[in-house]
Design a protein around this motif. Structure first.
Motif, PDB file in Angstrom:
ATOM      1  N   PHE B 246       0.836  -1.194   0.000  1.00  0.00           N
ATOM      2  CA  PHE B 246       0.000   0.000   0.000  1.00  0.00           C
ATOM      3  C   PHE B 246       0.875   1.250   0.000  1.00  0.00           C
ATOM      4  O   PHE B 246       0.687   2.163  -0.810  1.00  0.00           O
ATOM      5  N   PHE B 247       1.871   1.264   0.877  1.00  0.00           N
ATOM      6  CA  PHE B 247       2.733   2.442   0.944  1.00  0.00           C
ATOM      7  C   PHE B 247       3.606   2.578  -0.307  1.00  0.00           C
ATOM      8  O   PHE B 247       3.834   3.684  -0.805  1.00  0.00           O
ATOM      9  N   ALA B 248       4.081   1.435  -0.803  1.00  0.00           N
ATOM     10  CA  ALA B 248       4.908   1.486  -2.012  1.00  0.00           C
ATOM     11  C   ALA B 248       4.109   2.066  -3.182  1.00  0.00           C
ATOM     12  O   ALA B 248       4.598   2.903  -3.938  1.00  0.00           O
ATOM     13  N   ALA B 249       2.852   1.622  -3.306  1.00  0.00           N
ATOM     14  CA  ALA B 249       2.007   2.127  -4.395  1.00  0.00           C
ATOM     15  C   ALA B 249       1.760   3.624  -4.222  1.00  0.00           C
ATOM     16  O   ALA B 249       1.821   4.394  -5.178  1.00  0.00           O
ATOM     17  N   LEU B 250       1.504   4.045  -2.985  1.00  0.00           N
ATOM     18  CA  LEU B 250       1.287   5.472  -2.735  1.00  0.00           C
ATOM     19  C   LEU B 250       2.527   6.286  -3.097  1.00  0.00           C
ATOM     20  O   LEU B 250       2.446   7.333  -3.747  1.00  0.00           O
ATOM     21  N   LEU B 251       3.666   5.796  -2.662  1.00  0.00           N
ATOM     22  CA  LEU B 251       4.922   6.489  -2.927  1.00  0.00           C
ATOM     23  C   LEU B 251       5.152   6.624  -4.428  1.00  0.00           C
ATOM     24  O   LEU B 251       5.492   7.694  -4.942  1.00  0.00           O
ATOM     25  N   PHE B 252       4.910   5.514  -5.115  1.00  0.00           N
ATOM     26  CA  PHE B 252       5.129   5.518  -6.556  1.00  0.00           C
ATOM     27  C   PHE B 252       4.170   6.489  -7.239  1.00  0.00           C
ATOM     28  O   PHE B 252       4.561   7.247  -8.123  1.00  0.00           O
ATOM     29  N   GLY B 253       2.913   6.482  -6.802  1.00  0.00           N
ATOM     30  CA  GLY B 253       1.932   7.389  -7.382  1.00  0.00           C
ATOM     31  C   GLY B 253       2.284   8.842  -7.117  1.00  0.00           C
ATOM     32  O   GLY B 253       2.217   9.699  -8.009  1.00  0.00           O
ATOM     33  N   ALA B 254       2.698   9.130  -5.878  1.00  0.00           N
ATOM     34  CA  ALA B 254       3.035  10.507  -5.524  1.00  0.00           C
ATOM     35  C   ALA B 254       4.228  10.990  -6.338  1.00  0.00           C
ATOM     36  O   ALA B 254       4.237  12.113  -6.865  1.00  0.00           O
ATOM     37  N   ALA B 255       5.238  10.136  -6.466  1.00  0.00           N
ATOM     38  CA  ALA B 255       6.419  10.534  -7.233  1.00  0.00           C
ATOM     39  C   ALA B 255       6.056  10.766  -8.688  1.00  0.00           C
ATOM     40  O   ALA B 255       6.611  11.647  -9.349  1.00  0.00           O
ATOM     41  N   GLY B 256       5.090  10.010  -9.189  1.00  0.00           N
ATOM     42  CA  GLY B 256       4.669  10.181 -10.570  1.00  0.00           C
ATOM     43  C   GLY B 256       3.971  11.500 -10.809  1.00  0.00           C
ATOM     44  O   GLY B 256       3.987  12.039 -11.915  1.00  0.00           O
ATOM     45  N   ALA B 257       3.338  12.041  -9.765  1.00  0.00           N
ATOM     46  CA  ALA B 257       2.639  13.309  -9.914  1.00  0.00           C
ATOM     47  C   ALA B 257       3.602  14.486  -9.841  1.00  0.00           C
ATOM     48  O   ALA B 257       3.235  15.623 -10.141  1.00  0.00           O
ATOM     49  N   LEU B 258       4.839  14.222  -9.438  1.00  0.00           N
ATOM     50  CA  LEU B 258       5.807  15.290  -9.252  1.00  0.00           C
ATOM     51  C   LEU B 258       6.081  16.048 -10.555  1.00  0.00           C
ATOM     52  O   LEU B 258       6.122  17.286 -10.566  1.00  0.00           O
TER      53      LEU B 258
END
Lengths: 369, 307, 371
Positions: B246-258
């Motif tokens: 869950f956290f890995a997916a969130l992290l990946f998604g957040a970094a993608g929005a950067l």
């Protein structure tokens, strides 16, 4: 597995040579039977859609292998795939699953694009090998780094190589549209074009560039290295069991980094030929998925460098015929992907019959008893 | 109305991006955790995800219900998982290779049957507005949460509990750690693995349906930019723990929005590099969290890639 | 209403599919029926609501012409794939007029293949042909920047936040001209309007396009247009964020009819019909072909219900001026967004000016940079 096949068991009858021969025959027979089974399944798929399988396979044969043009089409497509597959097959001998060859292809291409201007006036005899070496070096460093991370930090090579492929493509796009962009490349951002004298031409009398010949030689070289040298033997042992290899004092670290780097060098070379024989400059078209197709070919060839050649030809032939199938049969372009899916599942699943055909018993029948 | 929130737009966009983009990664990686915990790896989930996206969209369009689409995607995904599980239960068949072949087959079939559905508009999945308390449209938009995201969060907790506290979880872990031990306990490893792979496929199908039915919310051949492949990698990154997924997916998604967020506040140069942020970040964390001993803590011992 | 329409459309196409399936086999394009075989090559799917669809719609018009057989291939990469596809169309289908439509097909691919087949005509969309290139190749393009200028006028009237947005693939001249034209059109309504641009770096990448659109909406943008291959995702995402939308490449109004202001569309049928007719008559085709609104190379989508009367009046008046010819979007005094002068007072670049085809700047008021 293959090690055991080559060693005659103690106490075996004098006809021990039959065992490896039987293994060879089986190694040919099984995939061919599986290929036909895959074709049959796909034929059924076509029948269900109301299309004629006969017409379909006739078209695939015609456009993939039926005419001189078909062969040049197929062979041109095969060239980058051979090198891309080696990037998977060579590290696989150590049990490493590297799936990021695309990154090395792209960076090899960028290296050539970036050196196009500085080397423009150089004599081709020096500049061309230099460019090829630099592209191979770029790929070797990139995939070698994957091996190094695995060896020194225990980072899983599959995920690292995949992530690094995405990073490499971003780097390539950045370089091509930024620092390395040729201001004259207006609507298709590219590096400066490679001087005409440094371009790689076609094989004499063929419509296929020299990359094909180099790629075939690379496959042979990789086969000799893996199957016929002590380094290759050590790698196969390490691939079977790393701990055992370490206990025996094999230089596992050097093998891991060396084999990943070598695989990367082959992929970098594919990038070299893409730029110097096809595109003329580095641009975003370099990332066209050869690296990923290479994974498939390597697994189908069971990571045997020589087997890569027919597998890549088969795949390239399918792709060469895709257009004609689209135009003549009103089938979507994805038809060939579906066919490949059927065929590959069949061939990979057929491995379950390995060693079960009992050909050795058949061959020696009648003489033994 | 549209308040100008300056640089605050970046973290807010990353929060929104994390919620919007992470769901497919979450579902695929949760499914793959279960598969890998049973000792199998299914690299073909990218193909399952794409086929799920297509079949979900097609069914949603034909029936007019997005939820039927999600069910169809889950079913299709389960079938792909089942095929993978059955084939790999044959002796000497390599699970990684079969995964790659099924990736091709899934993508091919999705594109083959998906042609007539590129044009039509299918109904979207509903979203829950968790940002009702804010006047800022940016906050409201960031907190427009899809039901599947919440479902994924609950699923992550449930799977973690299942693995740790239930008989089913124990069976799964035993099978993943040692086929022999499992057999000694009277468990049939092959059957457990087949079911675990089918479950993983079903979740990957749902992940695909999220792509086509919610965000970006349409079916086309470029709908997946490797989400299925990356999600499988995220499982290793998450050390086979559903909550970590869950956290890995969130992290990946957040970094993608950067990348887009930085451009929207005027940081525009080198955007390719900021788009690569998720990959760089994942790699860096992976390198930092690994160790030379190579002991992949939490790794199922029967897993081919960790042997 | 809309849904039932699209569903019927779907059913009819799938019925056609089944019909074709019944015929099956090698019958395919009947060679005998046509004296001229025309090949169309697309880089993406034919029905992407965008670049490829615009070409495929025109190819469908050609298909209906007497004495012409049309063959098509989609999803052809800008690698040696396209070289092989062109040769395959020539060798196996006898194509003698080819339209490889993607920009990246020209150099080196068309230039590589064309000299081998002097009897085949290669017509490329994008505009790179120049003196010294093979004479059996040619290029055509349209002044679609004018369409984006008209989009900008509609956007300028519709925006309340005075911020409009542009989702762009790559900072190349054709895209920069569109961005600049969109803003200058809006500024002809209100000179305080700014345009935020976000580059996705890819011609077709759904999730990035959606994220870029969301980032624009978060930044307070309330009218969005784009220049990517398939605008469907941008249009749907922008409409869901309550932004007005201006179309590009093709008509996207059925994706969000209430939010759709207007759109700059290609009208390639004009070009293709002309070229096919000339080929049938044995007349030569110019190697360098250009046209705009007046020539029918581009067209505007009908104005949507959200367009005000004031906007409609200015839109129609400006369109009339463009049709008269001589209208210039890039007109001095004009600075770029870094403060450099790009056109001193008194200079004007008309749409036909070739200098516009190497544009490398974003005008003052565009938030974003070209690298």
């Amino acid at each position: 597995m293959s090690v055991a096949g080559d060693l005659p068991k103690a106490g075996a009858p004098s006809r021990a040579w039959v065992i490896p021969l039987a293994a060879r025959i089986e190694g040919l027979l099984l995939p061919v039977a599986a290929l036909l089974a895959g074709f049959a399944a796909f034929a059924l798929f076509l029948l269900l859609l109301g299309k004629s399988p006969v017409d379909f396979f006739a078209l695939v044969y015609k456009a993939g292998f039926g005419t001189a043009f078909s062969w040049s089409n197929t062979l041109s497509r095969a060239a980058p795939l051979l090198l891309a597959a080696l990037c998977v097959a060579v590290p696989a001998r150590l049990g490493l699953v590297v799936i990021g060859g695309e990154g090395a292809i792209v960076l090899g291409g960028v290296m050539v694009g970036g050196l196009a201007l500085p080397l423009s006036g150089w004599p081709p005899l020096i500049a061309m090998p230099l460019l090829a070496c630099m592209a191979a070096l770029a790929g070797a460093v990139w995939i070698g780094a994957v091996g190094a991370l695995r060896q020194w930090r225990g980072v899983n090579e599959t995920i690292a190589s995949l992530l690094m492929a995405y990073i490499a493509i971003a780097l390539m796009n950045h370089m091509v549209e930024g620092p390395l962009r040729d201001p004259a490349s207006l609507n298709k951002p590219s590096t400066a074009p490679l001087a005409e004298a440094l371009r790689v031409g076609d094989l004499p009398g063929w419509n296929v560039h020299w990359g094909l010949a180099v790629a075939v030689l690379a496959c042979i070289f990789a086969w000799v290295l893996i199957d016929r040298t002590t380094i290759g033997f050590a790698a196969r042992i390490a691939g079977g069991n790393i701990r055992a290899a370490q206990v025996q004092g094999l230089p596992v670290g050097k093998l891991v980094i060396g084999f990943t780097a070598l695989g990367g060098a082959f992929a970098g070379l594919a990038g070299y030929f893409e730029v110097s024989a096809v595109h003329g400059s580095a641009n975003a078209s370099l990332a066209s998925g050869y690296g990923y197709t290479g994974i498939l070919i390597a697994f189908l060839a069971r990571h045997n460098p020589l087997a890569i050649i027919p597998v890549a030809l088969l795949l390239a032939g399918f792709e060469a015929s895709s257009g004609l199938v689209q135009r003549r049969m009103d089938l979507p372009d994805a038809t060939m992907t579906v066919l490949q899916g059927f065929v590959f599942v069949a061939i990979l699943a057929s491995e379950t019959f390995t060693g079960r055909l009992n050909l050795a018993a058949l061959l020696t029948k009648g003489e033994q008893r | 109305m549209n308040g100008d929130i300056g640089l605050w737009a970046v973290p807010l966009a990353m929060l929104g991006g994390a919620i919007r983009v992470s769901t497919p990664f979450l579902f695929v990686s949760l499914g793959e955790v279960i598969t890998e915990r049973s000792g199998r790896i299914n690299l073909g989930l990218e193909g399952t995800l794409v086929f799920g996206a297509m079949s979900g969209y097609a069914l949603a369009f034909l029936t007019g219900s997005a939820w039927i689409g999600v069910l169809a995607a889950a079913l299709a995904g389960a079938i792909f998982g089942l095929v993978h599980g059955l084939l790999c239960s044959l002796p000497r068949v390599n699970d990684i290779a079969i995964g790659i072949a099924l990736m091709l087959l899934g993508t091919g079939l999705a594109f083959f049957f998906g042609k007539p559905f590129i044009q039509p508009v299918a109904p979207d999945l509903p979203a829950i507005n968790l940002g009702w308390w804010s006047d800022l449209p940016q906050v409201q938009a960031a907190l427009r949460v899809n039901v599947l995201f919440l479902l994924g969060f609950v699923l992550a907790l449930a799977l973690a509990w299942m693995l740790r506290r239930t008989r089913m979880g124990l069976i799964l872990r035993v099978v993943g750690d040692s086929s022999d031990a499992a057999r000694a306990l009277g468990i049939r490893p092959a059957r457990v693995r087949i079911l675990a792979t089918a479950f993983g496929g079903a979740l990957a199908g749902v992940g695909g349906a999220y792509l086509s039915l919610f965000y970006p919310g349409s079916w086309n051949e470029g709908i997946s930019s490797g989400q299925g492949l990356i999600a499988v990698a995220l499982v290793i990154f998450a050390r086979w723990s559903p909550v970590n997924c869950f956290f890995a997916a969130l992290l990946f998604g957040a970094a993608g929005a950067l990348g887009p967020a930085l451009q929207s506040v005027g940081v525009t140069s080198g955007y390719y590099l900021s788009y690569a942020a998720p990959f760089v970040l994942t790699l860096v964390v992976l390198i930092l969290s690994s160790s030379k001993s190579g002991a992949l803590t939490g790794a199922p011992r029967e897993l081919s890639i960790t042997k | 209403m809309l849904k039932s329409l699209t569903r019927r459309h779907f059913l009819s196409t799938s019925a056609g599919f089944a019909g074709a399936a019944a015929l099956g086999g090698l019958s395919g394009p009947a060679r005998a029926s046509g004296d001229l075989t025309v090949g169309f090559i697309y880089v993406g799917p034919r029905d992407d609501y965008g670049y490829n669809q615009a070409h495929a719609e025109a190819a469908a018009v050609i298909k209906a012409m007497e004495g012409v057989t049309v063959i098509e291939e989609e999803n052809v990469a800008e690698t040696q794939d396209v070289q092989q596809t062109m040769e395959s169309m020539i060798n196996f289908d006898g194509a003698s007029l080819l339209f490889p439509t993607s920009f990246g097909y020209f150099d080196p691919h068309i230039l590589e293949v064309a000299p081998k087949y002097p009897d085949v005509r290669f017509e490329h969309c994008g505009g790179l042909w120049s003196e010294g290139m093979p004479t059996n190749t040619g290029s055509y393009f349209g002044y679609i920047g004018m369409g984006q200028y008209l989009n900008g006028i509609a956007a300028g009237h519709a925006t309340k936040t005075k911020k409009i947005g542009f989702v762009a693939a790559k900072p190349i001249p054709q895209v920069l001209l569109n961005i600049n034209s969109f803003l200058l059109g809006a500024r002809s309504v209100d000179p305080t309007i700014t345009c935020q641009v976000i580059f996705t770096g890819e011609w077709s990448m759904a999730v990035k396009e959606a994220e870029a659109t969301n980032a624009l909406a978060d930044a307070g943008v309330d009218v969005v247009t784009c220049h990517v291959d398939g605008p469907k995702v941008v249009m749907e995402t922008a409409a869901s964020r309550d932004c007005f939308i201006c179309g590009y490449h093709a008509n996207q109004s059925d994706l969000a009819p209430e939010k759709y202001l207007t759109g700059a569309e290609w009208n390639w049928a004009t070009v293709y019909k002309d070229m096919v007719e000339k080929t049938l008559a044995g007349a030569p085709i110019d190697n360098f072909v250009r046209g705009g609104l007046a020539e029918g190379f581009i067209k505007m989508s009908p104005l949507g219900p959200a367009v005000s009367d004031a906007a409609r009046n200015q839109f129609e008046a400006t369109k009339a001026k463009i049709l008269d010819g001589g209208f210039a979007v890039i007109e001095g005094p004009l600075k770029d967004n870094a403060g450099n002068e790009i056109a001193p007072a008194g200079t004007a670049y008309e749409e036909t000016d070739v200098a516009l085809e190497s544009m490398s700047y974003l005008v003052e008021g565009v938030i974003g940079s070209t690298s």
